[in-house]
Design a protein around this motif. Structure first.
Motif, PDB file in Angstrom:
ATOM      1  N   GLU A  73      -6.090 -15.916   7.043  1.00 57.38           N
ATOM      2  CA  GLU A  73      -5.684 -14.600   7.538  1.00 57.38           C
ATOM      3  C   GLU A  73      -4.680 -14.722   8.682  1.00 57.38           C
ATOM      4  OE1 GLU A  73      -6.760 -11.258   6.513  1.00 57.38           O
ATOM      5  OE2 GLU A  73      -7.018 -12.592   4.798  1.00 57.38           O
ATOM      6  N   MET A  74      -4.875 -15.703   9.561  1.00 57.17           N
ATOM      7  CA  MET A  74      -3.963 -15.911  10.681  1.00 57.17           C
ATOM      8  C   MET A  74      -2.564 -16.256  10.188  1.00 57.17           C
ATOM      9  SD  MET A  74      -6.395 -18.148  13.205  1.00 57.17           S
ATOM     10  CE  MET A  74      -5.050 -18.627  14.286  1.00 57.17           C
ATOM     11  N   ARG A  75      -2.471 -17.182   9.244  1.00 59.42           N
ATOM     12  CA  ARG A  75      -1.162 -17.575   8.726  1.00 59.42           C
ATOM     13  C   ARG A  75      -0.454 -16.393   8.070  1.00 59.42           C
ATOM     14  NH1 ARG A  75      -4.105 -22.366   7.727  1.00 59.42           N
ATOM     15  NH2 ARG A  75      -4.617 -21.713   5.612  1.00 59.42           N
ATOM     16  N   GLU A  76      -1.182 -15.613   7.281  1.00 59.34           N
ATOM     17  CA  GLU A  76      -0.591 -14.458   6.608  1.00 59.34           C
ATOM     18  C   GLU A  76      -0.147 -13.382   7.600  1.00 59.34           C
ATOM     19  OE1 GLU A  76      -2.800 -12.880   3.310  1.00 59.34           O
ATOM     20  OE2 GLU A  76      -3.399 -14.886   2.680  1.00 59.34           O
ATOM     21  N   ALA A  77      -0.849 -13.258   8.718  1.00 60.43           N
ATOM     22  CA  ALA A  77      -0.514 -12.242   9.723  1.00 60.43           C
ATOM     23  C   ALA A  77       0.494 -12.749  10.749  1.00 60.43           C
ATOM     24  CB  ALA A  77      -1.779 -11.779  10.435  1.00 60.43           C
ATOM     25  N   GLY A  78       0.895 -14.018  10.665  1.00 57.15           N
ATOM     26  CA  GLY A  78       1.854 -14.559  11.621  1.00 57.15           C
ATOM     27  C   GLY A  78       1.251 -14.866  12.970  1.00 57.15           C
ATOM     28  N   LEU A  79      -0.031 -15.228  12.987  1.00 56.92           N
ATOM     29  CA  LEU A  79      -0.727 -15.537  14.238  1.00 56.92           C
ATOM     30  C   LEU A  79      -0.857 -17.045  14.400  1.00 56.92           C
ATOM     31  CD1 LEU A  79      -3.566 -12.887  13.930  1.00 56.92           C
ATOM     32  CD2 LEU A  79      -1.429 -12.680  15.220  1.00 56.92           C
ATOM     33  N   GLY A  80      -0.673 -17.536  15.630  1.00 54.87           N
ATOM     34  CA  GLY A  80      -0.764 -18.963  15.896  1.00 54.87           C
ATOM     35  C   GLY A  80      -2.114 -19.389  16.438  1.00 54.87           C
ATOM     36  N   ARG A  81      -2.806 -18.488  17.147  1.00 56.48           N
ATOM     37  CA  ARG A  81      -4.085 -18.854  17.770  1.00 56.48           C
ATOM     38  C   ARG A  81      -4.893 -17.589  17.977  1.00 56.48           C
ATOM     39  NH1 ARG A  81      -3.326 -20.876  23.552  1.00 56.48           N
ATOM     40  NH2 ARG A  81      -3.268 -18.660  23.908  1.00 56.48           N
TER      41      ARG A  81
END
Length: 156
Positions: A73-81
């Motif tokens: 979900e983080m990768r798809e949302a453009g989140l790093g941490r």
């Protein structure tokens, strides 16, 4: 021939640098995704601050399947941490927006604050506050449409 190889390598390095510096905005449904991530973090919470990076080794003691879902979900949302920390009365969760090299730009992130843990200055518009800022260091947040959620930027 040697000049072409050197030119190609330089072009590749410059292109890579520009791609890493180009801002990557999260998709429109990012708050929904973060709400889902927050739910999974709360399920895993055991009194210690949780940190999960989008591409990193497994955090000790956390449910492997939940962490795998969170990372996806983080990768798809453009989140790093993402992180979660709770006190007796409230929780604070931070979602860092993955934008390549942060040393040349502001640090962009979303925060979920169920209490009064927010340390940044809450403004109507982060963009306008940055333009009007005369301080060396700053940290501004603006409210989102979702309750307890803030969009923030700082330069330190």
């Amino acid at each position: 021939m040697k000049k072409r190889v050197i030119g190609g390598v330089v072009l590749l390095l410059v292109s890579s640098l520009l791609v890493s510096l180009w801002p990557r905005q999260p998709p429109d449904d990012v708050l929904d995704r973060m709400q889902g991530i927050l739910g999974k973090l709360e399920e895993m919470y055991d009194g210690e601050t949780i940190f999960i990076w989008s591409y990193n080794a497994e955090p000790d003691g956390l449910d492997e399947e939940r962490v795998k879902w969170i990372r996806s979900e983080m990768r798809e949302a453009g989140l790093g941490r993402v992180s979660l920390s709770c006190s007796e009365h409230s929780c604070l969760s931070v979602y860092s927006i993955a934008r390549g090299l942060h040393i040349f730009r502001n640090y962009m992130y979303y925060k979920y604050d169920s209490g009064d843990l927010l340390e940044e200055i809450i403004v109507d518009s982060v963009e306008k506050a940055i333009e009007e800022n005369t301080e060396v260091n700053y940290a501004f947040c603006e409210r989102t449409e979702a309750e307890h959620w803030f969009y923030c930027e700082n330069n330190h």
